[in-house]
Enzyme design. Sequence first.
Site, PDB file in Angstrom:
ATOM      1  N   GLU A 170       0.824  -1.209   0.000  1.00  0.00           N
ATOM      2  CA  GLU A 170       0.000   0.000   0.000  1.00  0.00           C
ATOM      3  C   GLU A 170       0.856   1.256   0.000  1.00  0.00           C
ATOM      4  OE1 GLU A 170      -2.068  -2.860  -0.074  1.00  0.00           O
ATOM      5  OE2 GLU A 170      -1.624  -2.908   2.057  1.00  0.00           O
ATOM      6  N   TRP A 220       4.591 -10.763   1.984  1.00  0.00           N
ATOM      7  CA  TRP A 220       4.580 -10.634   3.455  1.00  0.00           C
ATOM      8  C   TRP A 220       4.174 -11.868   4.231  1.00  0.00           C
ATOM      9  CZ3 TRP A 220      -0.626 -10.316   5.367  1.00  0.00           C
ATOM     10  CH2 TRP A 220      -1.599  -9.984   4.407  1.00  0.00           C
ATOM     11  N   ASN A 238      -0.616  -7.505  -3.733  1.00  0.00           N
ATOM     12  CA  ASN A 238      -1.326  -6.630  -4.679  1.00  0.00           C
ATOM     13  C   ASN A 238      -0.406  -5.680  -5.456  1.00  0.00           C
ATOM     14  OD1 ASN A 238      -1.409  -5.270  -1.807  1.00  0.00           O
ATOM     15  ND2 ASN A 238      -1.534  -3.602  -3.282  1.00  0.00           N
ATOM     16  N   ASP A 281      -7.352  -5.413  -3.889  1.00  0.00           N
ATOM     17  CA  ASP A 281      -6.397  -5.801  -2.835  1.00  0.00           C
ATOM     18  C   ASP A 281      -6.426  -7.297  -2.535  1.00  0.00           C
ATOM     19  OD1 ASP A 281      -4.313  -5.259  -1.100  1.00  0.00           O
ATOM     20  OD2 ASP A 281      -5.596  -4.744   0.592  1.00  0.00           O
ATOM     21  N   ASP A 283      -4.328  -9.661  -2.369  1.00  0.00           N
ATOM     22  CA  ASP A 283      -2.964 -10.210  -2.201  1.00  0.00           C
ATOM     23  C   ASP A 283      -2.994 -11.733  -2.247  1.00  0.00           C
ATOM     24  OD1 ASP A 283      -0.973  -8.027  -0.461  1.00  0.00           O
ATOM     25  OD2 ASP A 283      -3.111  -7.593  -0.576  1.00  0.00           O
ATOM     26  N   ARG A 308      -7.298 -15.339  -1.716  1.00  0.00           N
ATOM     27  CA  ARG A 308      -8.047 -14.181  -1.174  1.00  0.00           C
ATOM     28  C   ARG A 308      -9.147 -13.727  -2.135  1.00  0.00           C
ATOM     29  NH1 ARG A 308      -4.887  -9.127   1.754  1.00  0.00           N
ATOM     30  NH2 ARG A 308      -6.544  -7.566   1.664  1.00  0.00           N
TER      31      ARG A 308
HETATM   32  O1  LIG Z   1       0.348  -5.161   0.862  1.00  0.00           O
HETATM   33  C1  LIG Z   1       1.003  -5.354   1.887  1.00  0.00           C
HETATM   34  O2  LIG Z   1       2.231  -5.166   1.960  1.00  0.00           O
HETATM   35  C2  LIG Z   1       0.278  -5.853   3.080  1.00  0.00           C
HETATM   36  C3  LIG Z   1       0.932  -6.166   4.258  1.00  0.00           C
HETATM   37  C4  LIG Z   1       0.201  -6.659   5.368  1.00  0.00           C
HETATM   38  C5  LIG Z   1       1.018  -6.966   6.575  1.00  0.00           C
HETATM   39  O3  LIG Z   1       2.259  -6.887   6.432  1.00  0.00           O
HETATM   40  O4  LIG Z   1       0.558  -7.291   7.655  1.00  0.00           O
HETATM   41  C6  LIG Z   1      -1.214  -6.831   5.217  1.00  0.00           C
HETATM   42  C7  LIG Z   1      -1.781  -6.497   3.962  1.00  0.00           C
HETATM   43  N1  LIG Z   1      -1.049  -6.012   2.935  1.00  0.00           N
HETATM   44  C8  LIG Z   1      -3.176  -6.669   3.692  1.00  0.00           C
HETATM   45  O5  LIG Z   1      -3.629  -6.392   2.582  1.00  0.00           O
HETATM   46  C9  LIG Z   1      -4.022  -7.195   4.700  1.00  0.00           C
HETATM   47  O6  LIG Z   1      -5.230  -7.393   4.493  1.00  0.00           O
HETATM   48  C10 LIG Z   1      -3.464  -7.525   5.957  1.00  0.00           C
HETATM   49  C11 LIG Z   1      -4.043  -8.074   7.093  1.00  0.00           C
HETATM   50  C12 LIG Z   1      -3.029  -8.211   7.978  1.00  0.00           C
HETATM   51  C13 LIG Z   1      -3.058  -8.780   9.319  1.00  0.00           C
HETATM   52  O7  LIG Z   1      -1.970  -8.947   9.880  1.00  0.00           O
HETATM   53  O8  LIG Z   1      -4.162  -9.095   9.816  1.00  0.00           O
HETATM   54  N2  LIG Z   1      -1.857  -7.780   7.435  1.00  0.00           N
HETATM   55  C14 LIG Z   1      -2.102  -7.348   6.203  1.00  0.00           C
END
Ligand SMILES: O=C(O)c1cc(C(=O)O)c2c(n1)C(=O)C(=O)c1cc(C(=O)O)[nH]c1-2
Length: 532
Positions: A170, A220, A238, A281, A283, A308
């Site tokens: 993001e 990630w 994404n 989004d 991912d 997802r």
């Molecule tokens: O695009 C990214 O780099 C990124 C990183 C992370 C993260 O590192 O926890 C999440 C997401 N996206 C994401 O889209 C997401 O829904 C999400 C949920 C969580 C979580 O820990 O519950 N991390 C992340």
Amino acid sequence: QLTSERIEAAAREPHNWLTYSGTYDGQRQSALTEVNKANVRQLELKWILQDRVVGIWEANPLVVDGKMYVTQRPNDVVALDAKTGKVFWIYQHEPSPDTKACCGANNRGLAMLGNTLFMATLDSWLVAIDAVSGQVLWKEKVAETAEGYSMTGAPLVVKDKVIVGVAGGELGIRGFLAAYDAKTGKEAWRFHTIPAPGEPGSETWQGRNDAWKTGGGPTWVTGSYDPSLNLIYWGVGNPGPDWNAAQRPGDNLYSNSVVALDANTGKLKWHFQFTPRDQYDYDSVQIPVLVDREWNGKPAKLMLWANRNGFFYVLDRVTGKFLLGKNFIPVNWASGLDADGHPIQTPPADGTPVYPGVNGGTNWYPPSYSPRTGLMYVPIWENYAAIYRREEAEHTPGNFFVGGGFKVAAPTPNAPTPHMADSGPVLNQATEETGNGAIIAIDPRTGNRVWTHRMVGVTDAGILTTASDLVFSGGRDGYFYALDARSGDVLWRVNLGGIVAMAPITYAVDGKQYISVIAGRNLVTFALPDRR
Ligand SMILES: O=C(O)c1cc(C(=O)O)c2c(n1)C(=O)C(=O)c1cc(C(=O)O)[nH]c1-2
């Protein structure tokens, strides 16, 4: 000494939990059977470890020969006695307050080789720590916070290397995977998930000349490894900017793909893209689940993947060929998959709900596969949609680069605690979520659901299965469950009073089986009563 040979054969020592998913194949299935359907109701509390910080705790502990190693947010490492919970030492890394992470100060755990533990920190250091003393052996800067990178996943040790992925999808990053020499910390290879001009795949970035530089593609969540093919499989997140796909015409490889890389060189062997030119989004960072079983009457090396984007896939993991795909929840962004597994995209009109919403039909939560039942177990979100707003995104280094926003389409009454509510130096993107959580069992031969266990509210918890046909998982409602792997019936449940946001693990010390799960601020460990 934890050798790489031991990690490769981890299934043969089920009293330990040697790597993120327990074994390299990502099945999260344990051969331990002391706890079974008949006695699971007798599980009792053995010990609790409490986190010093409030906030969602997603870490996966490792257990090696009676010792447990776990991270706590933001970047503490705790070494403890796996039998009693007695803490031996705590190492604390304070990430730079400049770090911006989209979704909280998350950390999903450690990797280990020899007597060394490896942690990827929120401010993008890879730290090697002596498992006996808790002292730092070496530290390498993997990526720059000022460019929007962070790290939340557990590293993966393969042979003599430590492999790490990055977050920042993001924040206008260019994603990559990097391998480091476990002894010295020297970088061995780096694979960029967004190809530079001229490289294969660059033709899928037809936007402005430099769209690839901020193309996202984070990595990630920890990948899987097949020693027989020497391939590392890793999910890619994404493309950036998230919502405004108009800024990046083309399929945007290798965003929302699985990549198969040669473990020695990091060279791409094959890829499969689940969601080309994503604008929701979705991912594709789920854990690749590697399964050897028959396909069309012949032994096959398969990869199972509940994505997802709401579809379940079966791929040939030798070649990346698509074998089967089917949605596991109602979706409206695509009407189906074509013969090659590409989605037939049917984008709903702007301002109308898209199913699944931004958190997807499932997310990073580890699934499980049981070779005994032949079923894949997946934590899912249903009845959950988002409405997107799309606008021009302007890139400034290290800042959010999303191109619009979203809101949850149909909030249910008494929606549970927002899981991205968080405090500290980290920015949060989402403030409300809704939907219903469930654990489902999917038959990989058809992609059909065999059973569904519905929860109150949604789930962020992964799944553990055991060879006694138990499925352990939890939810945001604070319950920790044991289900029957064949029927989905609830055999036992206990209210732990906090969000279960990791996958439970199981191990044994002195021949006794333990089951550990994190709920809220507590890592809670259960076992059967001691015989007197
Ligand atoms: O695009 C990214 O780099 C990124 C990183 C992370 C993260 O590192 O926890 C999440 C997401 N996206 C994401 O889209 C997401 O829904 C999400 C949920 C969580 C979580 O820990 O519950 N991390 C992340």
